[in-house]
Design a protein around this motif. Structure first.
Motif, short mmCIF file in Angstrom:
data_model
loop_
_atom_site.label_atom_id
_atom_site.label_comp_id
_atom_site.label_asym_id
_atom_site.label_seq_id
_atom_site.Cartn_x
_atom_site.Cartn_y
_atom_site.Cartn_z
N TYR A 1 22.85 12.85 22.12
CA TYR A 1 23.49 11.57 22.50
C TYR A 1 22.40 10.59 22.87
O TYR A 1 21.38 10.96 23.48
CB TYR A 1 24.43 11.76 23.70
N ARG A 2 22.61 9.33 22.50
CA ARG A 2 21.68 8.28 22.91
C ARG A 2 22.40 6.94 22.88
O ARG A 2 23.08 6.61 21.91
CB ARG A 2 20.47 8.23 21.98
N GLN A 3 22.27 6.18 23.96
CA GLN A 3 22.81 4.82 23.98
C GLN A 3 22.14 4.00 22.88
O GLN A 3 20.95 4.16 22.61
CB GLN A 3 22.53 4.15 25.33
N ILE A 4 22.89 3.12 22.26
CA ILE A 4 22.36 2.37 21.13
C ILE A 4 21.18 1.48 21.53
O ILE A 4 20.29 1.20 20.71
CB ILE A 4 23.47 1.52 20.46
N ASP A 5 21.11 1.05 22.80
CA ASP A 5 19.98 0.21 23.22
C ASP A 5 18.87 1.02 23.87
O ASP A 5 17.89 0.46 24.36
CB ASP A 5 20.45 -0.91 24.15
N PHE A 6 19.01 2.36 23.88
CA PHE A 6 17.95 3.19 24.43
C PHE A 6 17.13 3.77 23.27
O PHE A 6 17.18 4.95 22.96
CB PHE A 6 18.51 4.31 25.29
#
Length: 398
Positions: free
Chosen positions: A385-390
């Motif tokens: 999982y990864r936030q799109i802005d991270f």
């Protein structure tokens, strides 16, 4: 034409994150290196050549924790209408290991192992509900009369699946144990001692004083929903002090798990206990279908934020969702830590300043000025999982 990639020395370099790892007493900005599915030592001189790394993740301004461990949730999504799908509701929240807290009894436990535990990306162990039918439906409670405990089937499960079994589970309280006193508890404790395992005890709206309940429990047993305030009995006396018997139980090694749930955490009671130095050993969600991403529970990072705002230090909060539950799962040093040699289960978190108010199920308000927002989850050396802005690939991280 086949493209051959040269193998790098490291797969991931988590760079410049504020690392909190209570298992190593770490609370500082440092780097974490990953190779394969394990965390590896950083060079003693601190020098890392980016050319030796497959992917650099810039964690500057963010926190890095060991992968979170939810010590109490329900994942029987394909067995009854209360459980949630494991990976869907854990990985986006930074949770990499879980304990299913007795969703299934002996009659369905093997099927639960085969269809929920084994296929999941997250590491999972489960307790066997002493009620053979487990948690069937909210419309009616399980039968906990001791004569209905299927001791023979439980024994076979312990023989066949010891690596996946966390212990036994019993629920006590209104509409479950009416008129039974502590007899089901005594029978469940006896069964747990026979199999040399722990007993986790749900006690909300208990019809018996908490002091009588914990007096039956011993080292390694878990009292769930520590901060509930339903009915006449809870962990505080009439003067608002933590009961003597509760302190004595802790001294014996009884584990106290927040197991927040929708209705199991009263803010003033929790704050009073914390101010007296009585912290929960574990912080967990009691996640079910009706609480996942819903206001009064939402997710483990939200529960962590609440306990932080109620007076626990950030280090204490992180310990209660990493080192302590990892030990209870029998996986100390493998999960719940960022020590070299451990599985590469890692959570990236943003601690954002924000003014807002939590409200518990009793109507009590809790002002908050920070919130934990998951940024990425690495499970067993893979980004799940990864936030799109991270990410740096879009040029969005400074």
């Amino acid at each position: 034409m086949k493209v051959i990639e040269l193998e790098k020395k490291y797969d991931f370099w988590l760079k410049n994150g504020h690392v909190i790892d209570p298992s190593q007493n770490i609370d500082e900005v440092r780097d974490i290196l990953v190779k394969g599915n394990k965390i590896v030592e950083t060079p003693k001189d601190g020098k890392i050549d980016p050319q030796d790394v497959k992917e650099v993740i810039n964690c500057n301004g963010y926190y890095v924790f060991p992968g979170l461990v939810d010590n109490h949730a329900h994942f029987s999504w394909n067995f009854n209408n209360t459980g949630v799908q494991p990976d869907l509701y854990t990985l986006p929240s930074g949770v990499t290991s879980v304990h299913d807290a007795g969703s299934c009894g002996s009659s369905g436990f093997e099927g639960f192992i085969r269809t929920s535990v084994l296929p999941s990306l997250v590491t999972m162990k489960a307790s066997i509900n002493v009620a053979s039918g487990g948690l069937c439906t909210p419309q009616y409670m399980e039968n906990i009369e001791p004569e209905n405990f299927d001791e023979k089937e439980i024994e076979e499960l312990f023989d066949k699946y010891p690596q996946y079994i966390y212990g036994l589970k019993l629920r006590l309280g209104k509409d479950i144990s009416d008129g039974m006193g502590v007899e089901p508890l005594k029978a469940a404790v006896k069964l747990a001692r026979k199999f040399d395992t722990r007993l986790s005890v749900h006690a909300t709206y208990p019809l018996t004083p908490i002091s009588d309940i914990v007096d039956e429990m011993d080292e390694g047993d878990v009292l769930c929903h520590t901060f509930q305030k339903m009915g006449p009995y809870n962990i505080l006396d009439e003067n608002g002090r933590v009961l003597k018997e509760v302190w004595e139980a802790r001294d014996r090694g009884v584990i106290f798990d927040c197991a927040h749930g929708r209705i199991h955490c009263c803010f003033p009671l929790t704050k009073a206990a914390i101010e007296q130095g009585f912290m929960p050993d574990c912080i967990s969600t009691d996640l079910i279908t009706f609480s996942a991403y819903q206001e009064r529970l939402f997710s483990l990072p939200v529960v962590m934020t609440r306990l932080w705002m109620l007076g626990m230090s950030l280090n204490e909060v992180v310990r209660a969702v990493t080192q302590t539950p990892a030990k209870l799962m029998g996986m100390e040093g493998k999960i719940g830590t960022l020590k070299a040699g451990a599985f590469a289960d890692i959570t990236g978190m943003k601690l954002e300043d924000r003014e807002y108010t939590f409200v518990d199920s009793y109507g009590n308000s809790l002002p908050a000025d920070k919130i934990m927002i998951p940024q990425f989850t690495m499970k067993n050396g893979k980004t799940r999982y990864r936030q799109i802005d991270f990410t740096e690939m879009f040029g969005l991280v400074k």
